[in-house]
Enzyme design. Structure first.
Site, PDB file in Angstrom:
ATOM      1  N   ASN A  69      32.307  45.333  42.910  1.00  0.00           N
ATOM      2  CA  ASN A  69      31.049  44.560  42.842  1.00  0.00           C
ATOM      3  C   ASN A  69      30.350  44.504  44.208  1.00  0.00           C
ATOM      4  O   ASN A  69      29.390  43.771  44.383  1.00  0.00           O
ATOM      5  CB  ASN A  69      31.305  43.142  42.312  1.00  0.00           C
ATOM      6  CG  ASN A  69      32.110  42.297  43.289  1.00  0.00           C
ATOM      7  OD1 ASN A  69      32.643  42.816  44.273  1.00  0.00           O
ATOM      8  ND2 ASN A  69      32.201  41.009  43.022  1.00  0.00           N
ATOM      9  N   LEU A 101      36.676  44.269  31.099  1.00  0.00           N
ATOM     10  CA  LEU A 101      36.302  45.667  31.327  1.00  0.00           C
ATOM     11  C   LEU A 101      36.978  46.529  30.263  1.00  0.00           C
ATOM     12  O   LEU A 101      38.196  46.445  30.089  1.00  0.00           O
ATOM     13  CB  LEU A 101      36.783  46.090  32.723  1.00  0.00           C
ATOM     14  CG  LEU A 101      36.565  47.554  33.117  1.00  0.00           C
ATOM     15  CD1 LEU A 101      35.066  47.861  33.283  1.00  0.00           C
ATOM     16  CD2 LEU A 101      37.290  47.874  34.431  1.00  0.00           C
ATOM     17  N   TYR A 112      43.384  32.245  48.708  1.00  0.00           N
ATOM     18  CA  TYR A 112      43.894  33.619  48.765  1.00  0.00           C
ATOM     19  C   TYR A 112      45.391  33.645  48.457  1.00  0.00           C
ATOM     20  O   TYR A 112      45.845  34.353  47.555  1.00  0.00           O
ATOM     21  CB  TYR A 112      43.617  34.180  50.159  1.00  0.00           C
ATOM     22  CG  TYR A 112      43.976  35.635  50.354  1.00  0.00           C
ATOM     23  CD1 TYR A 112      43.230  36.644  49.764  1.00  0.00           C
ATOM     24  CD2 TYR A 112      45.054  35.998  51.166  1.00  0.00           C
ATOM     25  CE1 TYR A 112      43.542  37.989  49.965  1.00  0.00           C
ATOM     26  CE2 TYR A 112      45.381  37.331  51.377  1.00  0.00           C
ATOM     27  CZ  TYR A 112      44.612  38.325  50.774  1.00  0.00           C
ATOM     28  OH  TYR A 112      44.935  39.652  50.983  1.00  0.00           O
TER      29      TYR A 112
HETATM   30  P1  NAD Z   1      38.194  44.891  51.379  1.00  0.00           P
HETATM   31  O1  NAD Z   1      37.531  43.558  51.451  1.00  0.00           O
HETATM   32  O2  NAD Z   1      37.733  45.972  52.285  1.00  0.00           O
HETATM   33  O3  NAD Z   1      38.178  45.455  49.892  1.00  0.00           O
HETATM   34  C1  NAD Z   1      38.160  44.639  48.748  1.00  0.00           C
HETATM   35  C2  NAD Z   1      37.224  45.286  47.746  1.00  0.00           C
HETATM   36  O4  NAD Z   1      37.220  44.502  46.548  1.00  0.00           O
HETATM   37  C3  NAD Z   1      35.775  45.346  48.231  1.00  0.00           C
HETATM   38  O5  NAD Z   1      35.234  46.622  47.993  1.00  0.00           O
HETATM   39  C4  NAD Z   1      35.083  44.270  47.408  1.00  0.00           C
HETATM   40  O6  NAD Z   1      33.704  44.524  47.234  1.00  0.00           O
HETATM   41  C5  NAD Z   1      35.869  44.331  46.118  1.00  0.00           C
HETATM   42  N1  NAD Z   1      35.799  43.100  45.323  1.00  0.00           N
HETATM   43  C6  NAD Z   1      35.976  41.833  45.738  1.00  0.00           C
HETATM   44  N2  NAD Z   1      35.844  40.976  44.706  1.00  0.00           N
HETATM   45  C7  NAD Z   1      35.600  41.736  43.608  1.00  0.00           C
HETATM   46  C8  NAD Z   1      35.372  41.436  42.244  1.00  0.00           C
HETATM   47  N3  NAD Z   1      35.387  40.168  41.793  1.00  0.00           N
HETATM   48  N4  NAD Z   1      35.140  42.453  41.387  1.00  0.00           N
HETATM   49  C9  NAD Z   1      35.122  43.743  41.827  1.00  0.00           C
HETATM   50  N5  NAD Z   1      35.327  44.089  43.111  1.00  0.00           N
HETATM   51  C10 NAD Z   1      35.573  43.088  43.988  1.00  0.00           C
HETATM   52  O7  NAD Z   1      39.763  44.608  51.628  1.00  0.00           O
HETATM   53  P2  NAD Z   1      40.976  45.619  51.793  1.00  0.00           P
HETATM   54  O8  NAD Z   1      41.559  45.407  53.120  1.00  0.00           O
HETATM   55  O9  NAD Z   1      40.599  46.973  51.375  1.00  0.00           O
HETATM   56  O10 NAD Z   1      42.003  44.996  50.736  1.00  0.00           O
HETATM   57  C11 NAD Z   1      42.204  45.597  49.457  1.00  0.00           C
HETATM   58  C12 NAD Z   1      43.289  44.826  48.715  1.00  0.00           C
HETATM   59  O11 NAD Z   1      44.508  44.845  49.461  1.00  0.00           O
HETATM   60  C13 NAD Z   1      42.956  43.359  48.487  1.00  0.00           C
HETATM   61  O12 NAD Z   1      43.404  42.980  47.207  1.00  0.00           O
HETATM   62  C14 NAD Z   1      43.756  42.649  49.564  1.00  0.00           C
HETATM   63  O13 NAD Z   1      44.088  41.331  49.169  1.00  0.00           O
HETATM   64  C15 NAD Z   1      44.970  43.535  49.681  1.00  0.00           C
HETATM   65  N6  NAD Z   1      45.587  43.415  51.014  1.00  0.00           N
HETATM   66  C16 NAD Z   1      45.017  44.008  52.099  1.00  0.00           C
HETATM   67  C17 NAD Z   1      45.608  43.859  53.344  1.00  0.00           C
HETATM   68  C18 NAD Z   1      45.043  44.506  54.580  1.00  0.00           C
HETATM   69  O14 NAD Z   1      45.577  44.305  55.672  1.00  0.00           O
HETATM   70  N7  NAD Z   1      44.021  45.313  54.498  1.00  0.00           N
HETATM   71  C19 NAD Z   1      46.772  43.080  53.491  1.00  0.00           C
HETATM   72  C20 NAD Z   1      47.298  42.460  52.353  1.00  0.00           C
HETATM   73  C21 NAD Z   1      46.706  42.643  51.113  1.00  0.00           C
HETATM   74  N1  UDP Z   2      40.575  42.610  28.445  1.00  0.00           N
HETATM   75  C1  UDP Z   2      39.775  43.508  29.114  1.00  0.00           C
HETATM   76  N2  UDP Z   2      39.806  44.814  28.697  1.00  0.00           N
HETATM   77  C2  UDP Z   2      40.567  45.247  27.675  1.00  0.00           C
HETATM   78  C3  UDP Z   2      41.393  44.317  27.016  1.00  0.00           C
HETATM   79  C4  UDP Z   2      41.379  42.986  27.433  1.00  0.00           C
HETATM   80  O1  UDP Z   2      39.069  43.174  30.051  1.00  0.00           O
HETATM   81  O2  UDP Z   2      40.538  46.456  27.380  1.00  0.00           O
HETATM   82  C5  UDP Z   2      40.562  41.216  28.886  1.00  0.00           C
HETATM   83  C6  UDP Z   2      40.149  40.254  27.805  1.00  0.00           C
HETATM   84  O3  UDP Z   2      38.851  39.779  28.105  1.00  0.00           O
HETATM   85  C7  UDP Z   2      41.153  39.127  27.862  1.00  0.00           C
HETATM   86  C8  UDP Z   2      42.118  39.505  28.961  1.00  0.00           C
HETATM   87  O4  UDP Z   2      41.878  40.868  29.243  1.00  0.00           O
HETATM   88  O5  UDP Z   2      40.528  37.930  28.238  1.00  0.00           O
HETATM   89  C9  UDP Z   2      43.563  39.332  28.565  1.00  0.00           C
HETATM   90  O6  UDP Z   2      43.817  40.117  27.433  1.00  0.00           O
HETATM   91  P1  UDP Z   2      45.047  39.825  26.487  1.00  0.00           P
HETATM   92  O7  UDP Z   2      44.989  40.795  25.365  1.00  0.00           O
HETATM   93  O8  UDP Z   2      46.296  39.795  27.275  1.00  0.00           O
HETATM   94  O9  UDP Z   2      44.819  38.339  26.023  1.00  0.00           O
HETATM   95  P2  UDP Z   2      43.850  37.698  24.956  1.00  0.00           P
HETATM   96  O10 UDP Z   2      42.730  38.665  24.690  1.00  0.00           O
HETATM   97  O11 UDP Z   2      44.696  37.495  23.784  1.00  0.00           O
HETATM   98  O12 UDP Z   2      43.410  36.458  25.628  1.00  0.00           O
END
Ligand code: NAD
Ligand code: UDP
Ligand code: UDP
Length: 332
Positions: free
Chosen positions: A38, A67, A149
């Site tokens: 996103n 999704l 977090y």
């Molecule tokens: P980053 O912030 O560069 O990347 C995170 C990505 O997730 C971004 O592209 C952001 O736009 C996307 N994103 C955030 N919220 C979203 C949402 N709701 N839907 C879709 N996309 C979303 O961080 P990173 O360093 O690349 O980290 C990647 C993953 O690894 C994360 O889950 C982070 O918690 C984990 N992690 C990273 C480190 C590190 O040192 N880099 C350490 C521990 C864990």
């Molecule tokens: N879900 C999704 N994509 C899929 C199937 C499920 O995003 O192809 C999402 C859906 O919105 C649901 C969640 O995954 O809220 C959990 O799905 P699950 O089947 O485990 O639980 P339920 O639908 O019974 O709540």
């Protein structure tokens, strides 16, 4: 790539720092890669070089919403990772970890995909055990500024384990320790990006506390090797696996190394230590070694040099305006 080995792979958070490197590696291996992001902290620049590849696809989508796609494997990386970013909108951070995990697990269940969770060393909190092994349950403040977090990621691990126990999903949980390298956002507030930008601009290096707290830094290429190694390991027990470089350094030491290798004239400036800042962090990586023979190979100086080169290029390309942000400090 042969049709039998070619997989359709979803990478959430694929436009971020780690996600973009992972997408690149999987595309190079010949897989069909769907990058979902996103753009909360990630950028199109990170994956621009992949857009013309026929086996790469980009979708703007927030994982807190369902999704529906058809894939064989899922790497769930979507979540801001820098303390400045994840504390900016903490409610959204928890939603991303928890609702995002539920949606991706629901998807994995429906299409019978193997699913990988990017968890974190933060699940150990301000660890009382050192170095940290996977069987340590952690020492996390559930109500502090880092909890969105830490607890979000802990809850995601619970969900992964329960989808495995309840629905038989094939899961992999990576507890990632501090990772750095090219494509870190220059203004993400993390220590390596802050110190690099400050050193390259000749500005004061902002040491929080007295700089004696430690972290263990892993270079991004080594981490991507580990992601793919863990995803492909035959072990299907699902338990978390530490991924990181056990070489531990203090913030004072890493500041000194960055100043030295960039040839900077920056001086050090002490700032208050942020609330709940973990004191020491070092992974015990015996489990990763045993499971898939992984060992980080890039030394700190080598990795920092490659990272400095990237930040220099970013500055020359106009990123100079982006100034390092800071988490609000309290002397803890
Ligand atoms: P980053 O912030 O560069 O990347 C995170 C990505 O997730 C971004 O592209 C952001 O736009 C996307 N994103 C955030 N919220 C979203 C949402 N709701 N839907 C879709 N996309 C979303 O961080 P990173 O360093 O690349 O980290 C990647 C993953 O690894 C994360 O889950 C982070 O918690 C984990 N992690 C990273 C480190 C590190 O040192 N880099 C350490 C521990 C864990
Ligand atoms: N879900 C999704 N994509 C899929 C199937 C499920 O995003 O192809 C999402 C859906 O919105 C649901 C969640 O995954 O809220 C959990 O799905 P699950 O089947 O485990 O639980 P339920 O639908 O019974 O709540
Ligand atoms: N830090 C620092 N100066 C900065 C940014 C961070 O001294 O400008 C310290 C921070 O207090 C922490 C360590 O560097 O002790 C790592 O911080 P980062 O935000 O990179 O990651 P964390 O491991 O805390 O999630």
């Amino acid at each position: 790539m042969k049709e039998l080995t070619r997989k359709r792979i979803l990478v959430t958070g694929g436009a971020g720092f780690l996600g973009s490197h992972l997408c690149e590696r999987l595309v190079m291996q010949g897989h069909d890669v769907l990058c979902v992001d996103n753009f909360y902290t990630g950028t199109k620049d990170n994956i621009a070089h992949l857009l013309d590849c026929p086996n790469f696809e980009l979708m703007r989508h927030d994982v807190t919403f369902p999704l529906y796609v058809e894939v064989d494997e899922i790497y769930n990386l979507a979540c801001p990772a820098s303390p400045v970013h994840y504390q900016h909108d903490p409610v959204q951070t928890t939603k991303t970890s928890v609702h995002g995990a539920i949606n991706m697990l629901g998807l994995a269940k429906r299409v019978k995909a193997k699913i990988f969770q990017a968890s974190t060393s933060e699940v150990y909190g301000d660890a009382l055990v050192h170095p940290q092994k996977e069987d340590y349950w952690g020492h996390v403040n559930p109500i502090g500024p880092r909890s969105c977090y830490d607890e979000g990621k802990r809850c995601a691990e619970t969900l992964f384990m329960d989808y495995r126990r309840q629905h038989g999903l094939s899961i992999r949980i990576a507890r990632i320790f501090n990772t750095y390298g090219p494509r870190m956002h220059p203004a993400d507030g993390r220590v390596v990006s802050n110190f690099m930008m400050q050193a390259l601009h000749g500005e004061p290096i902002t040491l929080y506390g007295d700089g004696s707290q430690t972290r263990s830094f892993c270079y991004v290429d080594d981490m991507i090797d580990a992601f793919i190694g863990l995803m492909n390991t035959a072990d299907d027990s699902g338990g978390p696996v530490n991924l990181g470089n056990p070489h531990e350094v203090s913030m004072l030491e890493i500041a000194g190394r960055i100043v030295q290798l960039t040839g900077s004239s920056s001086r050090f400036e002490l700032r208050p230590l942020p609330t709940d800042d973990p004191w020491h962090r070092r992974p015990d990586i015996s489990r990763a070694r045993e499971l898939f023979g992984w060992e980080p190979r890039t030394g700190l100086d080598e990795g920092l040099k490659a990272t400095a080169q990237y930040f220099r290029a970013r500055i020359e390309a106009g990123a100079a305006a982006a100034r390092p942000p800071h988490v609000s400090g309290t002397t803890a």
